[in-house]
Write an enzyme that holds these catalytic residues in place. Structure first.
Site, mmCIF file in Angstrom:
data_model
loop_
_atom_site.group_PDB
_atom_site.id
_atom_site.type_symbol
_atom_site.label_atom_id
_atom_site.label_comp_id
_atom_site.label_asym_id
_atom_site.label_seq_id
_atom_site.Cartn_x
_atom_site.Cartn_y
_atom_site.Cartn_z
ATOM 1 N N CYS A 105 -8.936 17.712 6.514
ATOM 2 C CA CYS A 105 -10.676 17.420 6.486
ATOM 3 C C CYS A 105 -10.336 18.669 4.991
ATOM 4 C CB CYS A 105 -11.383 17.873 7.224
ATOM 5 S SG CYS A 105 -11.258 16.936 8.994
ATOM 6 N N HIS B 194 -18.651 21.299 5.122
ATOM 7 C CA HIS B 194 -17.266 20.750 5.757
ATOM 8 C C HIS B 194 -18.471 20.683 7.134
ATOM 9 C CE1 HIS B 194 -14.534 17.634 7.753
ATOM 10 N NE2 HIS B 194 -14.507 18.366 8.117
ATOM 11 N N ASN C 32 -17.815 13.318 11.890
ATOM 12 C CA ASN C 32 -16.648 14.000 11.265
ATOM 13 C C ASN C 32 -15.989 12.822 10.292
ATOM 14 O OD1 ASN C 32 -14.559 16.111 9.710
ATOM 15 N ND2 ASN C 32 -13.949 16.440 11.281
HETATM 16 N N1 ACO Z 1 -18.059 13.430 26.367
HETATM 17 C C1 ACO Z 1 -18.271 15.046 27.885
HETATM 18 N N2 ACO Z 1 -17.770 15.914 28.370
HETATM 19 C C2 ACO Z 1 -16.697 16.179 27.380
HETATM 20 C C3 ACO Z 1 -16.361 16.037 26.020
HETATM 21 C C4 ACO Z 1 -16.713 14.242 26.244
HETATM 22 N N3 ACO Z 1 -16.753 13.631 24.873
HETATM 23 N N4 ACO Z 1 -15.298 16.175 25.938
HETATM 24 C C5 ACO Z 1 -15.147 16.882 26.389
HETATM 25 N N5 ACO Z 1 -16.070 17.193 26.978
HETATM 26 C C6 ACO Z 1 -15.455 18.247 28.660
HETATM 27 C C7 ACO Z 1 -14.391 18.820 28.995
HETATM 28 O O1 ACO Z 1 -13.538 18.277 28.918
HETATM 29 C C8 ACO Z 1 -14.355 20.100 29.676
HETATM 30 O O2 ACO Z 1 -15.034 19.702 31.334
HETATM 31 P P1 ACO Z 1 -14.425 20.808 31.817
HETATM 32 O O3 ACO Z 1 -15.202 22.138 31.682
HETATM 33 O O4 ACO Z 1 -14.184 19.451 33.034
HETATM 34 O O5 ACO Z 1 -12.840 21.414 31.373
HETATM 35 C C9 ACO Z 1 -16.288 20.349 29.061
HETATM 36 O O6 ACO Z 1 -16.197 19.122 27.710
HETATM 37 C C10 ACO Z 1 -16.265 21.521 28.007
HETATM 38 O O7 ACO Z 1 -14.648 21.056 27.277
HETATM 39 P P2 ACO Z 1 -14.984 22.532 26.089
HETATM 40 O O8 ACO Z 1 -14.089 21.855 25.295
HETATM 41 O O9 ACO Z 1 -15.064 23.515 26.703
HETATM 42 O O10 ACO Z 1 -16.348 22.162 24.974
HETATM 43 P P3 ACO Z 1 -17.336 22.125 24.240
HETATM 44 O O11 ACO Z 1 -18.635 23.199 24.482
HETATM 45 O O12 ACO Z 1 -15.927 23.702 23.488
HETATM 46 O O13 ACO Z 1 -17.047 21.146 22.614
HETATM 47 C C11 ACO Z 1 -15.815 20.631 21.455
HETATM 48 C C12 ACO Z 1 -15.970 20.675 23.027
HETATM 49 C C13 ACO Z 1 -17.279 19.403 20.836
HETATM 50 C C14 ACO Z 1 -14.419 19.792 20.843
HETATM 51 C C15 ACO Z 1 -15.606 21.554 20.408
HETATM 52 O O14 ACO Z 1 -14.616 22.341 21.236
HETATM 53 C C16 ACO Z 1 -15.551 21.951 18.867
HETATM 54 O O15 ACO Z 1 -16.378 21.132 18.265
HETATM 55 N N6 ACO Z 1 -14.627 22.255 18.513
HETATM 56 C C17 ACO Z 1 -13.975 21.503 16.754
HETATM 57 C C18 ACO Z 1 -13.722 20.141 16.471
HETATM 58 C C19 ACO Z 1 -13.808 20.438 15.405
HETATM 59 O O16 ACO Z 1 -15.031 20.587 14.829
HETATM 60 N N7 ACO Z 1 -11.779 19.505 15.020
HETATM 61 C C20 ACO Z 1 -12.063 19.340 13.331
HETATM 62 C C21 ACO Z 1 -12.213 20.152 12.493
HETATM 63 S S1 ACO Z 1 -11.078 20.065 11.267
HETATM 64 C C22 ACO Z 1 -11.636 18.541 10.991
HETATM 65 O O17 ACO Z 1 -12.471 18.280 10.600
HETATM 66 C C23 ACO Z 1 -9.717 17.386 11.009
#
Ligand code: ACO
Length: 332
Positions: free
Chosen positions: A120, A253, A283
């Site tokens: 990205c 970003h 994203n």
């Molecule tokens: N819908 C519903 N529940 C979900 C989803 C979804 N789409 N995705 C995950 N969950 C669940 C998980 O399974 C977990 O369940 P559990 O507690 O029963 O195990 C729960 O939600 C919490 O999961 P977390 O991973 O702790 O959620 P978090 O608050 O960390 O949010 C997220 C997840 C949004 C992916 C966050 O970690 C994030 O934004 N990370 C950065 C990702 C990113 O930006 N990547 C790209 C950047 S680099 C680039 O641009 C290529």
């Protein structure tokens, strides 16, 4: 890598264009494929909808109209361009490069053309390369495209990645200007963190369990993103003898509203100076920063004389910032 523009090395963005696919995919649409909800996606990411390419659309189909708009705004045409860089992890194909395809479509017969892979952060790396080639006298006019069709490499059974990404592309023209323009860049990479966001089996390394789709450790990427957006911006501003109070427009970003809000708070940027459009596009990887620039231009926030700070981060893990004094009057 960090550096500032020296005397006689004034280069700026003189044209800007962007293109997203027509197909709008809402959170409710995705909830038909995976166990998720609009409420969860909005609360955790701020994303409400994204654009996704049709089966027949490839990156160059988005890049070409974006490039044509950027060239038109700069008042030049394809044959005037002698450097084309396309930052992407989803080119039309491994080769020929999408940049070479674009060079042919734009009749830029004298252009060096290549794709660049930095996740990205690709658009930031490509801006720095084009700046360097122009400032060094190797090229006169560059077309830099950032874009991805990430929907092609998303697992439609994996809710942890499917909901985050969208497709889109933006393009800018870079030319020498009498004054101002780019003031400095900071770029970096941490390969040790690479497995937090990867596509195993997509190249020459053999894996026991190759994968066709993006794999991500969301929590690790979140920690990296919140740290690096702040660190990269602060390092660059300091190197350039600037402070965050000098920044008129902050373009991070567009990965997740929570990541953007964290960086904005830590940096101390007032929210009215921050460009956010992740709610509409998700994203879009290398397309994210040029799409945000185009939004700021459309809403009248991008004006000559303004200090613009951009920071990207992503797979690699990579990151990159640029700071520039905007020089171009943007058409309404
Ligand atoms: N819908 C519903 N529940 C979900 C989803 C979804 N789409 N995705 C995950 N969950 C669940 C998980 O399974 C977990 O369940 P559990 O507690 O029963 O195990 C729960 O939600 C919490 O999961 P977390 O991973 O702790 O959620 P978090 O608050 O960390 O949010 C997220 C997840 C949004 C992916 C966050 O970690 C994030 O934004 N990370 C950065 C990702 C990113 O930006 N990547 C790209 C950047 S680099 C680039 O641009 C290529």
């Amino acid at each position: 890598m960090i550096g500032t523009a020296g005397p006689g090395m004034q280069v700026s963005i003189t044209g800007l264009g962007c293109k997203v696919p027509d197909r709008v995919v809402t959170n409710a649409d995705l909830a038909k494929f995976v166990d998720t909800s609009d409420e969860w996606i909005v609360e955790r990411t701020g994303i409400r909808e994204r654009r996704m390419a049709s089966e027949t659309e490839a990156l160059s189909d988005l890049a070409l109209p974006a490039a044509r708009d950027a060239l038109r705004q700069a008042g030049v045409s394809g044959p005037d361009v002698d450097l084309i860089i396309v930052a992407t992890v989803t080119p039309d194909m491994a080769f020929p490069s999408t940049a070479a395809i674009l060079a042919d479509q734009l009749e830029a017969a004298d252009a060096a053309a290549y794709d660049l892979s930095a996740g990205c952060t690709g658009f930031m790396y490509a801006l720095a390369q084009a700046y360097g080639m122009l400032a060094g006298g190797l090229a006169q006019r560059a077309l830099v495209v950032g874009g991805d069709v990430l929907s092609r490499i998303l697992d439609w059974d994996d809710r942890s990645t499917l909901v985050l990404f969208g497709d889109g592309a933006g393009a800018v023209v870079l030319e020498a200007v009498p004054e101002q323009g780019f003031l400095g860049f900071e770029l970096g990479a941490d390969g040790a963190g690479g497995a937090s966001l990867w596509l195993p089996g997509s190249g020459s390394r053999l894996f026991d369990e190759p994968d066709k789709y993006v794999k991500m450790n969301g929590r690790e990427v979140f920690k990296f993103a919140t740290r690096i957006l702040v660190q990269s911006a602060e390092d660059l501003l300091s190197k350039c003898g600037l402070t965050i109070d000098d920044v008129d427009l902050y373009i991070p970003h567009q990965a997740n509203v929570r990541i953007i809000e964290h960086a904005t708070r830590k940096l101390g940027v007032p929210s009215e100076r921050v460009v956010v459009n992740v709610d509409r596009y998700g994203n879009t990887s290398s397309g994210s920063i040029p799409l945000a620039l185009a939004d700021a231009a459309a809403d009248g926030r991008l004006r000559p004389g303004q200090l613009v700070l951009m920071t990207g981060m992503g797979a690699g893990l990579t990151w990159g910032s640029a700071v520039m004094r905007w020089t171009k009057e943007m058409a309404a």
